[in-house]
Motif scaffolding. Structure first.
Motif, PDB file in Angstrom:
ATOM      1  N   LEU A 271      46.777 -33.793 -61.374  1.00 47.69           N
ATOM      2  CA  LEU A 271      48.016 -33.317 -60.679  1.00 47.69           C
ATOM      3  C   LEU A 271      47.482 -32.212 -59.853  1.00 47.69           C
ATOM      4  O   LEU A 271      47.826 -30.966 -60.236  1.00 47.69           O
ATOM      5  N   ALA A 272      46.753 -32.348 -58.762  1.00 45.91           N
ATOM      6  CA  ALA A 272      46.148 -31.351 -58.277  1.00 45.91           C
ATOM      7  C   ALA A 272      45.866 -31.859 -56.804  1.00 45.91           C
ATOM      8  O   ALA A 272      46.796 -32.490 -56.360  1.00 45.91           O
ATOM      9  N   ALA A 273      45.282 -30.883 -55.942  1.00 44.54           N
ATOM     10  CA  ALA A 273      45.144 -31.002 -54.423  1.00 44.54           C
ATOM     11  C   ALA A 273      43.814 -30.663 -53.960  1.00 44.54           C
ATOM     12  O   ALA A 273      43.303 -29.920 -54.442  1.00 44.54           O
ATOM     13  N   VAL A 274      43.752 -31.347 -52.781  1.00 45.50           N
ATOM     14  CA  VAL A 274      42.242 -31.119 -52.176  1.00 45.50           C
ATOM     15  C   VAL A 274      42.532 -30.904 -50.781  1.00 45.50           C
ATOM     16  O   VAL A 274      43.654 -31.287 -50.250  1.00 45.50           O
ATOM     17  N   LYS A 275      41.741 -30.151 -49.947  1.00 45.86           N
ATOM     18  CA  LYS A 275      42.053 -30.075 -48.578  1.00 45.86           C
ATOM     19  C   LYS A 275      41.117 -31.019 -47.937  1.00 45.86           C
ATOM     20  O   LYS A 275      40.013 -31.550 -48.449  1.00 45.86           O
ATOM     21  N   PRO A 276      41.502 -31.487 -46.751  1.00 47.12           N
ATOM     22  CA  PRO A 276      40.995 -32.585 -45.943  1.00 47.12           C
ATOM     23  C   PRO A 276      39.552 -32.906 -46.076  1.00 47.12           C
ATOM     24  O   PRO A 276      39.167 -34.123 -46.638  1.00 47.12           O
ATOM     25  N   VAL A 277      38.464 -32.302 -45.465  1.00 48.83           N
ATOM     26  CA  VAL A 277      37.223 -32.664 -45.477  1.00 48.83           C
ATOM     27  C   VAL A 277      36.714 -32.969 -46.986  1.00 48.83           C
ATOM     28  O   VAL A 277      35.901 -33.802 -47.228  1.00 48.83           O
ATOM     29  N   ALA A 278      36.934 -32.075 -47.831  1.00 43.56           N
ATOM     30  CA  ALA A 278      36.318 -32.323 -49.267  1.00 43.56           C
ATOM     31  C   ALA A 278      37.040 -33.221 -49.891  1.00 43.56           C
ATOM     32  O   ALA A 278      36.316 -34.131 -50.840  1.00 43.56           O
ATOM     33  N   TRP A 488      49.398 -22.652 -53.364  1.00 40.37           N
ATOM     34  CA  TRP A 488      49.850 -23.673 -54.118  1.00 40.37           C
ATOM     35  C   TRP A 488      49.911 -25.202 -53.355  1.00 40.37           C
ATOM     36  O   TRP A 488      50.076 -25.141 -52.190  1.00 40.37           O
ATOM     37  N   TYR A 489      49.678 -26.025 -53.976  1.00 41.92           N
ATOM     38  CA  TYR A 489      49.436 -27.488 -53.280  1.00 41.92           C
ATOM     39  C   TYR A 489      50.267 -28.409 -54.417  1.00 41.92           C
ATOM     40  O   TYR A 489      49.738 -28.445 -55.435  1.00 41.92           O
ATOM     41  N   GLY A 490      50.731 -29.262 -53.675  1.00 37.81           N
ATOM     42  CA  GLY A 490      51.561 -30.234 -54.854  1.00 37.81           C
ATOM     43  C   GLY A 490      51.126 -31.674 -54.378  1.00 37.81           C
ATOM     44  O   GLY A 490      50.910 -32.020 -53.436  1.00 37.81           O
ATOM     45  N   GLY A 491      51.128 -32.433 -55.358  1.00 34.95           N
ATOM     46  CA  GLY A 491      50.736 -33.987 -55.435  1.00 34.95           C
ATOM     47  C   GLY A 491      52.185 -34.548 -55.613  1.00 34.95           C
ATOM     48  O   GLY A 491      51.798 -35.843 -55.238  1.00 34.95           O
ATOM     49  N   ASP A 492      53.160 -34.045 -55.755  1.00 35.56           N
ATOM     50  CA  ASP A 492      54.316 -34.929 -55.907  1.00 35.56           C
ATOM     51  C   ASP A 492      55.127 -34.961 -54.664  1.00 35.56           C
ATOM     52  O   ASP A 492      55.489 -33.795 -54.163  1.00 35.56           O
ATOM     53  N   PHE A 493      55.151 -36.039 -53.774  1.00 37.61           N
ATOM     54  CA  PHE A 493      55.698 -36.195 -52.343  1.00 37.61           C
ATOM     55  C   PHE A 493      57.240 -36.556 -52.444  1.00 37.61           C
ATOM     56  O   PHE A 493      57.657 -36.568 -51.509  1.00 37.61           O
ATOM     57  N   SER A 494      57.774 -36.147 -53.545  1.00 37.54           N
ATOM     58  CA  SER A 494      59.162 -36.656 -53.677  1.00 37.54           C
ATOM     59  C   SER A 494      60.149 -35.343 -53.397  1.00 37.54           C
ATOM     60  O   SER A 494      59.281 -34.058 -53.409  1.00 37.54           O
ATOM     61  N   PRO A 495      61.254 -35.425 -53.275  1.00 39.45           N
ATOM     62  CA  PRO A 495      62.046 -34.111 -53.231  1.00 39.45           C
ATOM     63  C   PRO A 495      61.817 -33.145 -54.253  1.00 39.45           C
ATOM     64  O   PRO A 495      61.971 -31.848 -53.877  1.00 39.45           O
ATOM     65  N   ALA A 496      61.276 -33.553 -55.319  1.00 44.10           N
ATOM     66  CA  ALA A 496      61.495 -32.510 -56.671  1.00 44.10           C
ATOM     67  C   ALA A 496      60.017 -31.683 -56.105  1.00 44.10           C
ATOM     68  O   ALA A 496      60.104 -30.594 -56.954  1.00 44.10           O
ATOM     69  N   ALA A 497      59.331 -31.810 -55.442  1.00 39.97           N
ATOM     70  CA  ALA A 497      58.146 -30.646 -54.978  1.00 39.97           C
ATOM     71  C   ALA A 497      58.702 -29.523 -54.662  1.00 39.97           C
ATOM     72  O   ALA A 497      57.940 -28.477 -55.136  1.00 39.97           O
ATOM     73  N   TYR A 521      50.007 -23.102 -48.789  1.00 37.57           N
ATOM     74  CA  TYR A 521      50.940 -24.119 -49.346  1.00 37.57           C
ATOM     75  C   TYR A 521      50.908 -25.356 -48.664  1.00 37.57           C
ATOM     76  O   TYR A 521      51.030 -25.198 -47.420  1.00 37.57           O
ATOM     77  N   SER A 522      51.018 -26.418 -49.288  1.00 39.04           N
ATOM     78  CA  SER A 522      51.297 -27.712 -48.537  1.00 39.04           C
ATOM     79  C   SER A 522      51.351 -28.903 -49.748  1.00 39.04           C
ATOM     80  O   SER A 522      51.570 -28.748 -50.854  1.00 39.04           O
ATOM     81  N   LEU A 523      51.376 -30.286 -49.152  1.00 45.39           N
ATOM     82  CA  LEU A 523      51.124 -31.221 -50.004  1.00 45.39           C
ATOM     83  C   LEU A 523      50.097 -32.086 -49.849  1.00 45.39           C
ATOM     84  O   LEU A 523      49.644 -32.632 -48.920  1.00 45.39           O
ATOM     85  N   ILE A 524      49.161 -32.103 -50.934  1.00 42.62           N
ATOM     86  CA  ILE A 524      48.058 -33.271 -50.850  1.00 42.62           C
ATOM     87  C   ILE A 524      47.942 -33.689 -52.370  1.00 42.62           C
ATOM     88  O   ILE A 524      48.108 -32.904 -53.182  1.00 42.62           O
ATOM     89  N   ASP A 525      47.668 -34.989 -52.494  1.00 39.53           N
ATOM     90  CA  ASP A 525      47.446 -35.481 -53.777  1.00 39.53           C
ATOM     91  C   ASP A 525      46.186 -36.007 -53.957  1.00 39.53           C
ATOM     92  O   ASP A 525      45.843 -36.782 -53.281  1.00 39.53           O
ATOM     93  N   PHE A 526      45.451 -35.686 -55.074  1.00 42.49           N
ATOM     94  CA  PHE A 526      44.263 -36.186 -55.399  1.00 42.49           C
ATOM     95  C   PHE A 526      44.245 -37.108 -56.703  1.00 42.49           C
ATOM     96  O   PHE A 526      43.020 -37.150 -57.354  1.00 42.49           O
ATOM     97  N   SER A 527      45.238 -37.408 -57.389  1.00 34.27           N
ATOM     98  CA  SER A 527      45.202 -38.097 -58.352  1.00 34.27           C
ATOM     99  C   SER A 527      44.786 -39.584 -58.753  1.00 34.27           C
ATOM    100  O   SER A 527      44.546 -40.027 -59.551  1.00 34.27           O
ATOM    101  N   GLN A 528      44.477 -39.908 -57.534  1.00 36.74           N
ATOM    102  CA  GLN A 528      44.109 -41.539 -57.340  1.00 36.74           C
ATOM    103  C   GLN A 528      42.533 -41.581 -56.983  1.00 36.74           C
ATOM    104  O   GLN A 528      41.992 -42.507 -56.683  1.00 36.74           O
TER     105      GLN A 528
END
Length: 593
Positions: A271-278, A488-497, A521-528
């Protein structure tokens, strides 16, 4: 299995530029080096594989920020040692580990078995068990230098010592290693007196028992013979190959990596986040045949790296993660959707609302159109970003090397508020210990500017975390910190974020009782296994919901979206100076209710 040849500078440059095959070769070529460094440094601890895995992930994710490709190996070694030190700092008791190592298959045993060692070479490897943690750390570097895998200059750089000081410490280490070799010999042929000395020994090697047994050998006529005939340790180590990386850890394979990825993504730390290029780079490690298994025993999410900043002078920033508990992200793939043109929403000015940015075509127009009250560039100056009238630039002292009279003077010239070090808890970012940050802090304080704390990548609300230790140390030293900065970066794209972000901010406020700035801060999910971004509609909805919450969050003084430019895939707000994304339109509309 022989270790792959280490790739050259050309491969590093190609991998940094996004060449998947080059990244494949880079990981495969350097994984054995990292495995051997960490294995020796941790003395075969059960965490060895986890530390190796995290080191390689951090290197892959931070590659876009490496400025000198020729320094890749030295940079990688530093990352490995930082992860070893982090493991020592945590000091996880063995009984609490989820995956216990086979006591008969630790790194020492593997070295002896796989390299088919005998005689004094076998004794040298067994003797490493008797070294302290600090001694093993230096041993891990010296061993590879003696074997021709590292240069003495790289050893000095990795330890942060001058070549002369490093040489002195290595001489002391070799003396301790010779003492431990004598201990190994004595234990293999114990006299009756030694058996009495060992009566209350628990069987675990330690520096204390090394000294006791060595003292006995020196004083015992029968055991004294063990001191004779020790060959020079360099001659024994020279030419030894690297210990092959176990298949379970990851190496170059043919065929699909999907089974390993499927197992890895079930691990909770994702339940983490990455930024685009990486994120794209990290995906290569599991899709091109290089399997870098992912750690599962971490207490906290592992932050990933940031996309390369498009300017030659502004430091790159890295991924951050929320340390708060989040709901499980959706597991169904995100399907491409056709986004209808949203209705025109009037822009609103907000003193709270800001953006992080680098220079791009139309940046000044975008800053004006989004109606931000402030912006920053991760640097002491605006880095060729011309601010529109009424938009404040906030300088930052990015890391230890930025703490110079000229940089501090530039920061003071460009603003009245100063942001502290950028993600000092990450090896690939400003990479600072708490003590180092505290030692440098008085120089930031001497500017007379309002000071924001170092912005940790994650865990700002955790007792004993990097930020908590910094704030405790600052209070003890009487240092001034005017507000807390967070990422902060969130991996949950639902309204719960939105609620998850609010909970994290509230927890930090409760811990430190200071105002807060949310500077990335923003939303990015790396869980998959690779970066997954929200749909434009999801991102826009989060921009709307989060800004409404942030505008009304008591004690939150400012917030900044990552990032203003949308010149790369990800979460940017403006394609150029006059073309906002759906999230850009939503963010532009944010303001006081």
């Amino acid at each position: 299995m022989t270790a792959p040849e280490e790739p050259g500078v050309e491969t590093v440059i190609a991998a940094r530029g996004g060449d998947q095959r080059a990244l494949d070769d880079l990981v495969a070529g350097y994984l054995p080096l990292v495995y051997n460094i960490v294995g020796h440094a941790l003395g075969g601890h059960a965490d060895t594989d986890d530390v190796v895995q995290e080191t390689m992930l951090r290197a892959v994710h931070g590659l876009s920020g490496l400025r000198d490709p020729a320094s890749f190996r030295s940079w990688l070694v530093v990352i490995a040692l930082n992860q070893v030190r982090e493991r020592h700092r945590r000091q996880v008791p063995a009984e609490e580990l989820v995956d216990q190592a086979d006591p008969g298959a630790d790194f020492v045993d593997l070295t002896i078995l796989r390299l088919q060692l005998s005689g004094q070479r076998r004794e040298v490897v067994a003797a490493t068990r008797w070294l302290s943690a600090d001694e093993r750390e230096l041993l891990s570097l010296w061993w590879l230098a003696a074997a021709g895998r590292l240069t003495r200059a790289e050893v000095a750089e990795a330890t942060g010592l001058s070549p002369q000081h490093a040489a002195v410490r290595i001489q002391r280490l070799k003396a301790q290693l010779d003492s431990a070799r004598i201990v190994v010999r004595a234990l293999s042929q114990q006299c009756l007196a030694l058996k009495e000395v060992l009566g209350d020994w628990d069987g675990q090697p330690s520096a204390l028992w090394r000294k006791r047994i060595a003292r006995h050998v020196r004083e015992c006529p029968q055991c004294g013979r063990h001191q004779n005939g020790l060959a020079a340790v360099e001659a024994l180590v020279a030419g030894l190959p690297l210990v092959a990386v176990p298949v379970t850890l990851g190496h170059v394979l043919t065929g699909s990596a999907k089974p390993v990825v499927a197992a890895a993504v079930a691990k909770p730390w994702y339940l983490a986040a990455v930024k685009p290029v990486a994120a794209a780079a990290a995906a290569v490690a599991v899709t091109t045949g290089v399997i870098v298994a992912l750690p599962s025993t971490q207490d906290e999410p592992i932050p990933q790296a940031l996309a390369a900043v498009a300017t030659t002078t502004a430091p790159t920033t890295t991924t951050t993660t929320t340390a708060t508990t989040t709901t499980t992200p959706p597991t169904t793939p995100v399907k491409a959707t056709t986004v209808k043109a949203p209705p025109v929403v009037p822009a609103r000015k907000s003193a709270k609302k800001g953006v992080s940015t680098w220079t791009f075509p139309g940046v000044t127009d975008a800053l004006k159109d989004v109606h931000a009250g402030w912006f920053y560039t991760w640097a002491a100056g605006p880095e060729k970003v011309a601010a529109p009238p009424g938009v404040e630039f906030v300088p930052m002292i990015w890391g230890a090397k930025s703490v110079t009279p000229s940089t501090l003077a530039e920061a003071k010239k460009n603003g009245t508020t100063l942001l502290g070090f950028n993600e000092p808890d990450l090896a690939e970012q400003s990479n600072m210990t708490v003590e180092q940050a505290l030692d440098l802090w008085p120089q930031l304080q001497s500017t007379g500017m309002r000071l924001g704390s170092p912005a940790v990548a994650f865990g700002g609300d955790k007792a004993g975390g990097w930020l908590d230790r910094f704030m405790t140390g600052a209070a003890a030293r009487g240092l001034r910190v005017d507000f807390i900065t967070l990422h902060w970066y969130g991996g949950d794209f639902s309204p719960a974020a939105v609620g998850q972000l609010k909970s994290y901010i509230s927890a930090v406020q409760a811990r430190y009782n200071k105002p807060v700035w949310l500077t990335e801060y923003s939303l990015i999910d790396f869980s998959q296994g690779q970066a997954r971004y929200p749909t434009p509609e999801q991102l826009a909805a989060f921009a709307t919901g989060s800004t409404a919450m942030l505008e009304n969050q008591a004690g939150l003084e400012r917030y900044a979206w990552f990032a203003l430019p949308a010149d790369k895939p990800g979460t940017g707000l403006y394609k150029d100076g006059r073309t906002p994304t759906p999230a850009g339109i939503a963010y532009r509309a944010a303001g006081p209710s």
